[in-house]
Design an enzyme around this catalytic site. Structure first.
Site, PDB file in Angstrom:
ATOM      1  N   CYS A  70      33.979  41.824  37.559  1.00 37.21           N
ATOM      2  CA  CYS A  70      33.062  40.873  38.148  1.00 37.21           C
ATOM      3  C   CYS A  70      32.009  41.361  38.509  1.00 37.21           C
ATOM      4  O   CYS A  70      31.810  42.556  38.871  1.00 37.21           O
ATOM      5  CB  CYS A  70      33.628  40.004  39.072  1.00 37.21           C
ATOM      6  SG  CYS A  70      34.517  38.946  38.814  1.00 37.21           S
TER       7      CYS A  70
HETATM    8  N1  LIG Z   1      37.205  40.360  39.035  1.00 33.70           N
HETATM    9  C1  LIG Z   1      36.985  39.847  40.091  1.00 33.70           C
HETATM   10  O1  LIG Z   1      36.133  40.475  40.816  1.00 33.70           O
HETATM   11  C2  LIG Z   1      37.569  38.715  40.462  1.00 33.70           C
HETATM   12  C3  LIG Z   1      37.008  37.684  41.507  1.00 33.70           C
HETATM   13  C4  LIG Z   1      38.028  36.814  41.997  1.00 33.70           C
HETATM   14  N2  LIG Z   1      39.207  37.572  42.487  1.00 33.70           N
HETATM   15  C5  LIG Z   1      38.405  35.792  40.578  1.00 33.70           C
HETATM   16  O2  LIG Z   1      39.520  36.059  40.213  1.00 33.70           O
HETATM   17  O3  LIG Z   1      37.549  35.208  40.404  1.00 33.70           O
END
Ligand SMILES: NC(=O)CC[C@H](N)C(=O)O
Length: 296
Positions: free
Chosen positions: A2
């Site tokens: 992300c």
């Molecule tokens: N890859 C991430 O940081 C994901 C952020 C969050 N857990 C989501 O699923 O959107």
């Protein structure tokens, strides 16, 4: 993964360039989150005239923006951008506009509410979504962007970030909360409802609950650090405040840069490379569990 990017403009002469600068940052973040993307824009006059209350929603069905506004009624107007619609009103308070939108579209997912705040998000490649948002043309005083690689819930528009569940407050997250299901149950027992299965929404709802209890944003984020287990870098904005916090081992990358003209935060330094004055910016990595805030 992300990717997170955020920019708070200090020098008003940069406000017309907010979208251009944020587009460059979002593009750099694309490979960290190819599933979905979203932005929150504070003060983008294309979407929300200055001072207007605004509610963003995932576009409900095939209705056009003018049909949506007509169904909500009063002095509302609407703009549809990609998978989102932003409804605004010069006279209704934000809470009343949200009620009117909910009454007209009970099934719609409301993704943002605030004064001059627009939240646009959806499923798809970040560069494609940035084109659909015409992000390059956006203006304003604060903007955040997120690119998602889903960890905790399905790839759906409502699972995309930012999460904006309280007036003017937007949150983006890189990481995964380990105890989000427990905290979700606790918040539900207090009557709080959720729009998605996403763990990051639990963080946003928790922050909103702390603000509703009378804490300021800094305290709300300190309480989040005490209550949430797992990995996180969070960027939280209110239009006036820009706040960053990381988990106890600072597992997820984060870097801040600031000059007299702007403050920016990103998952990686290269997102800043095109920002004006970056050569002389103060650049640092936020410390674990320290809440950093900047006011406009
Ligand atoms: N890859 C991430 O940081 C994901 C952020 C969050 N857990 C989501 O699923 O959107």
């Amino acid at each position: 993964m992300c990717g997170i990017a955020g920019l708070q403009v200090r020098d008003p002469s940069l406000e017309p360039r907010l979208g251009e600068l944020l587009t460059g940052m979002l593009h750099q973040a694309a490979e960290r989150g190819p599933d979905s993307a979203g932005v929150a824009l504070y003060g983008d006059a294309r979407l929300t005239p200055p001072g207007h209350s605004a509610v963003s929603l995932l576009a409900p069905g095939d209705a056009s923006a003018s049909e949506i506004a007509a169904r909500i009624g009063g002095d509302t107007a609407a703009v549809t951008v990609s998978q989102s619609t932003v409804v605004h009103s010069p006279t209704l308070a934000v809470a009343d506009l949200e009620k009117a939108v909910r009454a007209a579209f009970p099934q719609a997912v409301i993704t943002g509410r605030g004064t001059g705040l627009a939240v646009l998000k959806g499923v798809g490649h970040p560069d494609v979504l940035a084109e659909e948002f015409d992000l390059r043309a956006a203006t304003g005083r604060q903007g955040i962007a997120h690119t998602r690689m889903a960890t905790e819930s399905a790839v759906t528009p409502e699972g995309a970030h930012p999460f904006s569940v309280d007036e003017n407050v937007c949150l983006v997250h890189n990481g995964s909360f380990a105890n989000h299901a427990t905290i979700r149950r606790e918040l539900r027992a207090e009557g709080i409802e959720f729009d998605s299965e996403n763990d990051s929404e639990v963080g946003a709802r928790f922050v909103a609950a702390q603000l509703a209890a009378g804490h300021d944003l800094e305290k709300a984020l300190k309480l989040l650090c005490e209550r949430f287990d797992g990995f996180y870098t969070l960027l939280v904005t209110t239009g006036d405040t820009f706040a960053v916090v990381r988990d106890a081992i600072a597992c997820k990358p984060a870097v801040v840069a600031e000059t007299d003209a702007w403050v920016a935060m990103a998952s990686e330094y290269r997102y800043f490379a095109h920002l004006p004055g970056i050569e002389s910016a103060r650049v640092f990595e936020p410390e674990p569990e320290e809440v950093y805030t900047w006011q406009r």
